[in-house]
Design a protein around this motif. Structure first.
Motif, short mmCIF file in Angstrom:
data_model
loop_
_atom_site.label_atom_id
_atom_site.label_comp_id
_atom_site.label_asym_id
_atom_site.label_seq_id
_atom_site.Cartn_x
_atom_site.Cartn_y
_atom_site.Cartn_z
N LEU A 158 66.82 53.65 44.86
CA LEU A 158 66.53 55.05 44.54
C LEU A 158 65.10 55.18 44.01
N VAL A 159 64.68 54.24 43.17
CA VAL A 159 63.30 54.25 42.66
C VAL A 159 62.31 54.10 43.80
N ASN A 160 62.59 53.17 44.71
CA ASN A 160 61.71 52.97 45.85
C ASN A 160 61.62 54.24 46.71
N ALA A 161 62.75 54.89 46.95
CA ALA A 161 62.78 56.10 47.77
C ALA A 161 61.99 57.23 47.12
N ILE A 162 62.03 57.31 45.80
CA ILE A 162 61.30 58.36 45.10
C ILE A 162 59.79 58.19 45.28
N PHE A 163 59.31 56.95 45.18
CA PHE A 163 57.88 56.69 45.29
C PHE A 163 57.40 56.65 46.74
N ALA A 164 58.29 56.33 47.68
CA ALA A 164 57.89 56.15 49.08
C ALA A 164 57.37 57.46 49.67
N LYS A 165 56.28 57.33 50.40
CA LYS A 165 55.71 58.48 51.10
C LYS A 165 55.96 58.40 52.61
#
Length: 256
Positions: A158-165
């Motif tokens: 979830l953290v990765n998905a939030i930061f991913a562009k």
């Protein structure tokens, strides 16, 4: 209001489960086939030459590690791809404007990741029965370790998905961070085989504790004390949950 929150959480959770269940050929079948190949190559072919590891058959030794590997990768991938997909399609904005608390959104997405991770772990366990008899030293340790690990990596996804562009941002973390840490986490070897310095370095890898905890649950052997394993899991879950809650609450990487 509590009933409405429960309906919201259940709706997200069902949506997440339906999402990966609908395309089970892509989400459930590939990891089972991959782990079967690991069992055949590393267990049957190479394992017969290695002999015993920490007093047990090598095939039995790698089973907990392979189960944990499947739980980690699938819990992480499910939440990461689903949440980023919601961002990409702009449907996440509907959740942001809805009168739903942030923790309900988190629990809903994490619940889907946990469901997929646990389900794939169970399927891999069934596959392992074709190669070795099932031994469970402590069932409650197995259940707690698998659930906490699935929760942890669902939060990490979830953290990765939030930061991913872009979609590349998702694959970069998986390829260059998650995969190396998993393979260096003691899936195929015991930390006791390493020199003392590298044993200390390996213990900086959180996945070592998860694999060690599950191996204790199945075989009663571990490289790390169970209390330390559970403590590490709790600490990482609390930290990642706090980070996730803050990022979603502030709309970091979500609001345009």
């Amino acid at each position: 209001m509590t009933h409405l929150y429960w309906v919201a959480m259940k709706t997200i959770w069902i949506k997440e489960i339906t999402r990966f269940a609908r395309i089970w050929v892509q989400t459930l079948l590939p990891p089972v086939i991959t782990m079967s190949l690991y069992f055949i190559i590393f267990g049957s072919l190479i394992g017969s030459r290695i002999g015993n590891m920490d007093g047990v058959n090598y095939m039995q030794f790698i089973v907990p590690g392979l189960i944990m590997m499947s739980v980690i990768t699938n819990a992480y991938a499910n939440v990461c791809s689903s949440f980023f997909g919601a961002k990409f399609q702009k449907s996440i904005e509907e959740l942001l404007v809805a009168p739903v608390p942030t923790h309900i959104v988190i629990i809903g997405f994490v619940g889907g990741g946990v469901a997929r991770g646990v389900l794939v772990g169970f399927l891999v366990t069934l596959v392992s029965l074709f190669f070795v008899p099932l031994h469970i030293y402590s069932l409650w340790v197995v259940i707690i370790t698998v659930l906490m690990t699935a929760i942890l990596f669902s939060l990490a996804g979830l953290v990765n998905a939030i930061f991913a562009k872009t979609f590349d941002d998702i694959s970069i973390i998986t390829t260059f961070v998650l995969t190396p840490l998993t393979y260096l986490g003691g899936v195929f070897y015991s930390l006791s085989l390493l020199p003392e310095f590298w044993q200390m370095v390996s213990k900086l890898n959180p996945i070592v504790y998860m694999i060690s905890g599950l191996r204790y649950g199945f075989l009663g052997i571990s490289d790390v004390e169970l209390s330390i394993t559970l403590s590490v899991l709790v600490i990482f879950i609390v930290i990642l949950y706090a980070i996730t809650w803050y990022l979603i609450e502030k709309g970091r990487g979500l609001r345009t």
